[in-house]
Design an enzyme around this catalytic site. Structure first.
Site, PDB file in Angstrom:
ATOM      1  N   HIS A 123       0.875  -1.177   0.000  1.00 12.39           N
ATOM      2  CA  HIS A 123       0.000   0.000   0.000  1.00 12.39           C
ATOM      3  C   HIS A 123       0.915   1.232   0.000  1.00 12.39           C
ATOM      4  O   HIS A 123       2.026   1.185   0.547  1.00 12.39           O
ATOM      5  CB  HIS A 123      -0.839  -0.053   1.283  1.00 12.39           C
ATOM      6  CG  HIS A 123      -1.895   0.993   1.416  1.00 12.39           C
ATOM      7  ND1 HIS A 123      -1.633   2.264   1.862  1.00 12.39           N
ATOM      8  CD2 HIS A 123      -3.230   0.956   1.188  1.00 12.39           C
ATOM      9  CE1 HIS A 123      -2.763   2.955   1.899  1.00 12.39           C
ATOM     10  NE2 HIS A 123      -3.748   2.194   1.499  1.00 12.39           N
ATOM     11  N   ASP A 200       2.954  -4.645   8.068  1.00 14.63           N
ATOM     12  CA  ASP A 200       1.736  -3.846   7.916  1.00 14.63           C
ATOM     13  C   ASP A 200       0.569  -4.829   7.991  1.00 14.63           C
ATOM     14  O   ASP A 200       0.306  -5.567   7.045  1.00 14.63           O
ATOM     15  CB  ASP A 200       1.807  -3.131   6.556  1.00 14.63           C
ATOM     16  CG  ASP A 200       0.477  -2.503   6.165  1.00 14.63           C
ATOM     17  OD1 ASP A 200      -0.520  -2.695   6.887  1.00 14.63           O
ATOM     18  OD2 ASP A 200       0.439  -1.838   5.123  1.00 14.63           O
ATOM     19  N   GLN A 203      -4.648  -5.227   6.738  1.00 14.08           N
ATOM     20  CA  GLN A 203      -5.652  -6.106   6.108  1.00 14.08           C
ATOM     21  C   GLN A 203      -5.648  -7.505   6.704  1.00 14.08           C
ATOM     22  O   GLN A 203      -6.386  -8.375   6.234  1.00 14.08           O
ATOM     23  CB  GLN A 203      -5.387  -6.199   4.592  1.00 14.08           C
ATOM     24  CG  GLN A 203      -5.553  -4.896   3.850  1.00 14.08           C
ATOM     25  CD  GLN A 203      -6.990  -4.384   3.838  1.00 14.08           C
ATOM     26  OE1 GLN A 203      -7.933  -5.111   4.161  1.00 14.08           O
ATOM     27  NE2 GLN A 203      -7.164  -3.125   3.504  1.00 14.08           N
ATOM     28  N   LYS A 226     -10.477  -0.721  10.340  1.00 12.03           N
ATOM     29  CA  LYS A 226     -10.612  -1.904   9.476  1.00 12.03           C
ATOM     30  C   LYS A 226     -10.990  -3.140  10.292  1.00 12.03           C
ATOM     31  O   LYS A 226     -11.315  -4.181   9.738  1.00 12.03           O
ATOM     32  CB  LYS A 226      -9.312  -2.144   8.712  1.00 12.03           C
ATOM     33  CG  LYS A 226      -9.008  -1.006   7.729  1.00 12.03           C
ATOM     34  CD  LYS A 226      -7.976  -1.396   6.734  1.00 12.03           C
ATOM     35  CE  LYS A 226      -7.293  -0.201   6.123  1.00 12.03           C
ATOM     36  NZ  LYS A 226      -7.986   0.303   4.925  1.00 12.03           N
ATOM     37  N   CYS A 364      -4.789   2.664  -3.614  1.00 11.99           N
ATOM     38  CA  CYS A 364      -3.548   3.127  -2.967  1.00 11.99           C
ATOM     39  C   CYS A 364      -2.426   2.113  -3.162  1.00 11.99           C
ATOM     40  O   CYS A 364      -1.622   1.867  -2.257  1.00 11.99           O
ATOM     41  CB  CYS A 364      -3.753   3.404  -1.480  1.00 11.99           C
ATOM     42  SG  CYS A 364      -4.849   4.767  -1.173  1.00 11.99           S
TER      43      CYS A 364
HETATM   44  N1  PLP Z   1      -1.800  -0.805   4.650  1.00 11.91           N
HETATM   45  C1  PLP Z   1      -2.736  -1.497   4.001  1.00 11.91           C
HETATM   46  C2  PLP Z   1      -2.414  -2.867   3.481  1.00 11.91           C
HETATM   47  C3  PLP Z   1      -3.994  -0.935   3.818  1.00 11.91           C
HETATM   48  O1  PLP Z   1      -4.942  -1.610   3.171  1.00 11.91           O
HETATM   49  C4  PLP Z   1      -4.253   0.368   4.312  1.00 11.91           C
HETATM   50  C5  PLP Z   1      -5.561   1.017   4.088  1.00 11.91           C
HETATM   51  O2  PLP Z   1      -6.250   0.736   3.139  1.00 11.91           O
HETATM   52  C6  PLP Z   1      -3.241   1.036   4.997  1.00 11.91           C
HETATM   53  C7  PLP Z   1      -2.020   0.415   5.134  1.00 11.91           C
HETATM   54  C8  PLP Z   1      -3.432   2.394   5.545  1.00 11.91           C
HETATM   55  O3  PLP Z   1      -4.318   2.358   6.598  1.00 11.91           O
HETATM   56  P1  PLP Z   1      -4.878   3.710   7.239  1.00 11.91           P
HETATM   57  O4  PLP Z   1      -5.426   4.517   6.098  1.00 11.91           O
HETATM   58  O5  PLP Z   1      -5.936   3.243   8.181  1.00 11.91           O
HETATM   59  O6  PLP Z   1      -3.743   4.373   7.927  1.00 11.91           O
END
Ligand code: PLP
Length: 407
Positions: A123, A200, A203, A226, A364
């Site tokens: 992401h 990270d 998900q 999430k 993203c």
């Molecule tokens: N990492 C992953 C794999 C994501 O799907 C997302 C959000 O879609 C993020 C990071 C970023 O999360 P946040 O926008 O809640 O900070």
């Protein structure tokens, strides 16, 4: 009692709403999940009975608020099976967690000609902070490739670990492809090369039990919104030895021990990283969300979603001209796809007329789109409250999309 999505769905008031006059078919939980009544009520109750600023108050109300806030820290520790509650840092979300590590651990350990290793499926929030850090330090961002199914090339990942690699930052589950990475194996490879690992988990945590001690990683990040909690809150877990050695991130109140005009000293972890008044009610809501999913059982949720993902993958294959983007052998929750000759935004707009919410765009993850040579995809993502009826509605909706374009 065994997990039953039809029953769990009733915990979410949003499903009483109609969209475009039709029952809501919500297939966008990877962007943000819906909230169960338990979370909504816990936040309303907290604001009605226990709200005050935390940590410094000597009066009962502040003690109540502090207890509720710190209670979530312990819940988050248990949720991740982290060794100690002081290793849980509350942040705004996964994005801030990664920025925090880049700005502190990263700035300390990464210098000129060093390397940060990520994967091609990250992401943007696990790409750009490292890119900025590398620019600042004259370091290099290295990217482990993925194959045509969207699975990570583990051998190539291993080869990219060199004496110059100072950190590996990898997603547990890809938001654009649904790929579940073999994170324990990757951590083992990285540690054998002396490289610490940030995962990270944005998900992953809504879909499977996570045990940071079993994974062996150094940092783990996730977002409350999430995992059925409120937005604006997230968790960074880090090994105490790292957090203690790291310099502060943001500065101001709460993160200090002493302040004078000559200099200041820092509070203990995790408070060293929690400058200013946090989202107290949000943290309390996150605690209720963690209780909620733990109560249902993540293994049961995971089993339900795997079955539904298999059902959905097969069902989508019956739609003529549909191509799934992301067919790795080990996947969770996400179905990204394109339809021959039809722009994903048109798919999303027509499905919306049927009350069906999917996401369209680059999610993203623009490098993933480049890898698969598509400008965008439509993405249906599943959560514990989705059922076969939702998938059937999606397939019927896609047939309607095809019909509109056949005219
Ligand atoms: N990492 C992953 C794999 C994501 O799907 C997302 C959000 O879609 C993020 C990071 C970023 O999360 P946040 O926008 O809640 O900070």
């Amino acid at each position: 009692m065994a997990f039953n999505a039809e029953i769990a769905r009733k915990d979410f008031p949003i499903f009483e709403e109609k969209m475009r006059g039709k029952p809501l078919v919500f297939l966008d939980s990877a962007a943000s999940a819906q909230k169960p009544r338990a979370v909504i009520d816990a936040m309303a109750r907290f604001y009605s009975t226990s709200y005050a600023n935390i940590h410094r108050g000597v009066y009962e109300l502040s003690e109540r608020a502090t207890g509720a806030f710190e209670g979530t820290r312990e819940k988050a520790r248990a949720f991740l099976n982290a060794p100690e509650a002081r290793e849980i840092v509350f942040v705004r979300g996964t994005t801030e967690a990664i920025n925090l590590v880049a700005a502190t651990f990263g700035r300390t350990h990464i210098g000129a000609d060093d390397e940060v290793l990520i994967t091609h499926m990250e992401h943007h929030s696990n790409i750009v902070p490292w890119q900025l850090l590398c620019e600042e330090k004259g370091a290099r961002l290295r990217v482990a490739p993925i194959d045509d199914r969207g699975a990570l090339d583990v051998e190539a990942f291993g080869k990219l670990l060199t004496p110059r690699t100072k950190l590996a930052a990898i997603s547990h589950v890809s938001n654009a492809l649904g790929t579940v990475n073999p994170v324990s194996e990757l951590v083992e490879l990285a540690h054998a090369a002396g490289v610490p690992v940030l995962i990270d988990g944005a998900q992953a945590v809504p879909h499977q039990a996570v045990d940071v001690q079993a994974l062996g990683c150094d940092f783990y990040a996730f977002s409350s919104h999430k995992v059925f909690g409120p937005s604006g809150v997230g968790v960074l877990w880090g090994k105490a030895e790292h957090l203690e050695a790291m310099p502060p991130y943001q500065s101001g109140g709460e993160m200090i021990l002493t302040v004078s005009f000559e200099g200041s000293t820092w509070n203990e972890i995790p408070h060293k990283f929690e400058a200013g008044t946090p989202d107290i009610g949000g943290v309390v809501g996150l605690g209720a969300a963690l209780d909620y999913v733990t109560g249902l059982g993540l293994d049961a949720i995971s089993a339900h979603e795997s079955e539904l993902l298999a059902y959905a993958s097969q069902a989508l294959e019956t739609v003529r001209g549909l191509r799934l983007i992301g067919t790795a052998p080990h996947k969770a929750s996400v179905l990204s796809f394109v339809l021959d000759g039809i722009h994903p935004h048109d798919i999303g707009t027509i499905l919306d007329q049927e009350g069906i919410a999917v996401r369209t765009g680059h999610h993203c993850a623009q490098p993933v789109m480049q890898r698969f040579d598509v400008p965008a995809t439509a993405r249906a993502s599943l959560a514990l409250y989705n059922t076969r009826a939702d998938v059937d509605a999606l397939v019927a909706g896609l047939e309607r999309v095809r019909g509109v374009f056949a005219r």
